[in-house]
Every structure is written in structure tokens, then in C-alpha cells.
Design a protein around this motif. Sequence first.
Motif, mmCIF file in Angstrom:
data_model
loop_
_atom_site.group_PDB
_atom_site.id
_atom_site.type_symbol
_atom_site.label_atom_id
_atom_site.label_comp_id
_atom_site.label_asym_id
_atom_site.label_seq_id
_atom_site.Cartn_x
_atom_site.Cartn_y
_atom_site.Cartn_z
ATOM 1 N N PHE A 232 0.840 -1.192 0.000
ATOM 2 C CA PHE A 232 0.000 0.000 0.000
ATOM 3 C C PHE A 232 0.880 1.248 0.000
ATOM 4 O O PHE A 232 1.936 1.285 0.629
ATOM 5 C CB PHE A 232 -0.917 0.014 1.220
ATOM 6 N N SER A 233 0.405 2.302 -0.646
ATOM 7 C CA SER A 233 1.236 3.486 -0.856
ATOM 8 C C SER A 233 0.951 4.636 0.102
ATOM 9 O O SER A 233 1.875 5.228 0.639
ATOM 10 C CB SER A 233 1.051 3.972 -2.296
ATOM 11 N N PHE A 234 -0.323 4.967 0.290
ATOM 12 C CA PHE A 234 -0.678 6.184 1.042
ATOM 13 C C PHE A 234 -1.028 5.872 2.480
ATOM 14 O O PHE A 234 -1.891 5.035 2.735
ATOM 15 C CB PHE A 234 -1.876 6.871 0.374
ATOM 16 N N PRO A 235 -0.380 6.579 3.437
ATOM 17 C CA PRO A 235 0.749 7.512 3.318
ATOM 18 C C PRO A 235 2.081 6.787 3.457
ATOM 19 O O PRO A 235 2.105 5.575 3.651
ATOM 20 C CB PRO A 235 0.504 8.478 4.479
ATOM 21 N N SER A 236 3.176 7.534 3.424
ATOM 22 C CA SER A 236 4.513 6.933 3.487
ATOM 23 C C SER A 236 4.976 6.747 4.933
ATOM 24 O O SER A 236 5.148 7.731 5.658
ATOM 25 C CB SER A 236 5.515 7.826 2.746
#
Length: 202
Positions: free
Chosen positions: A112-116
Motif C-alpha cells: 500500500f502506498s498512502f501515506p509513506s
Amino acid sequence: MLKLREKLLLNTALLALVLILQLAGLMKGINTKVDSLLPSPSPSLLSVLTAFGGDVFLIAFSLLTVLLDVRNSGKLSRETLVFLVSAVIGLVIVGVLKVAINEPRPRNHGGFSFPSGHTYRGAIIAVYASNRWKRATPLAVLFALGVAMTRLLLHVHWFGDVLFSLLLAPWVYSIVKATQDSWLPLYRRVISRLGLGAFDVE
């Protein structure tokens, strides 16, 4: 100079704006454009640099701050406790948002990307360092921005991911610090019952 309350309100507004834009899908164009414009340098050096936003570095840094406090006064400083609580709360928020929003990473990277998470770790260290050691503020800001840039240059995060995390860290830190008189008595009772006097605060 903005007052503390005004800074918190501005931080809250910016954080909410980025989250709303993300949920509405309005960050996609900006994210894609930034990702396409960034080069793809050799990942070997970037992988070393991005590790400063990883769990291992955060744990090592946290242990070092605790040891410094205990050596200097026999107890934790309030600033260090706020940092430790902020780190945990913020990473929980990051984890929940990752699963809830389920944003794919750039260029078919897994997860998963959001958030870092890396950016959040780097930013929360920077916020703490700039509060504890005022003269280190420029270096702390460069540290957080540097970790964020490694995530973008490695193409494992979108621009919106790192922007949100850079805003999230000072926001969580400010909330935890502002409410410490509410939760600190409970913390002290727990520490006392566990017999962990070194983890009490000054």
C-alpha cells in the motif's frame, strides 16, 4: 511569526486538504506527473539513505534518546516521551490509512502506498530533534526531506504520500504535546506500578 495555535490550525487544514484530495482522487494527476518527471538513479545508494526512515533506525534513535535522558537526569525528559508517544500513534495512523485507502504504489511496486511510513518516521525524528536541539533544526528539516526524496526517487511512493506524512508528523507531535497534562498522570501510574522508575519523566 505564527503562534503555536495558529501553526496547529494551519497544519490541520493542510493535512485535511491533502487527505480530501487523496480520497477524492484529485491527487492522481499531480502524483503521476511528479513520478514521471523524477529520474531513476541507481537504487543502491538510495536504498542505504532510505533506511534512515526505516524501523531499525527509528528504534536505534529512540533507544539513544532514552539513554541520553537516563544518563543525564535518571528519567525521561517530557520531550522524549512526547516523541515516543507520537512515533507510536503516528505509525498506527499510517498503518490504518494504508489499509483503509488501499492506494497502489507507483510502477507496480507491491504493498500500500498512502501515506509513506518511511517519511513519517523521518519527519517525526526531525520534529523531535528540532524541538530538543533548536540549533539542529535546519539539519533536521533536511533529514526529513531527504528521506521523503528517497521514497520518490525510488518510485515506491507518490508525491501525495510523502506530503501527507511530512504534515502528519508535526500535527501528531503538537497534539500529543498539547494534551500531555491529560495523559501523563496515567502514564506515571502505569510506570510506577510496573516499577520502571527510569521511564518516569522529569
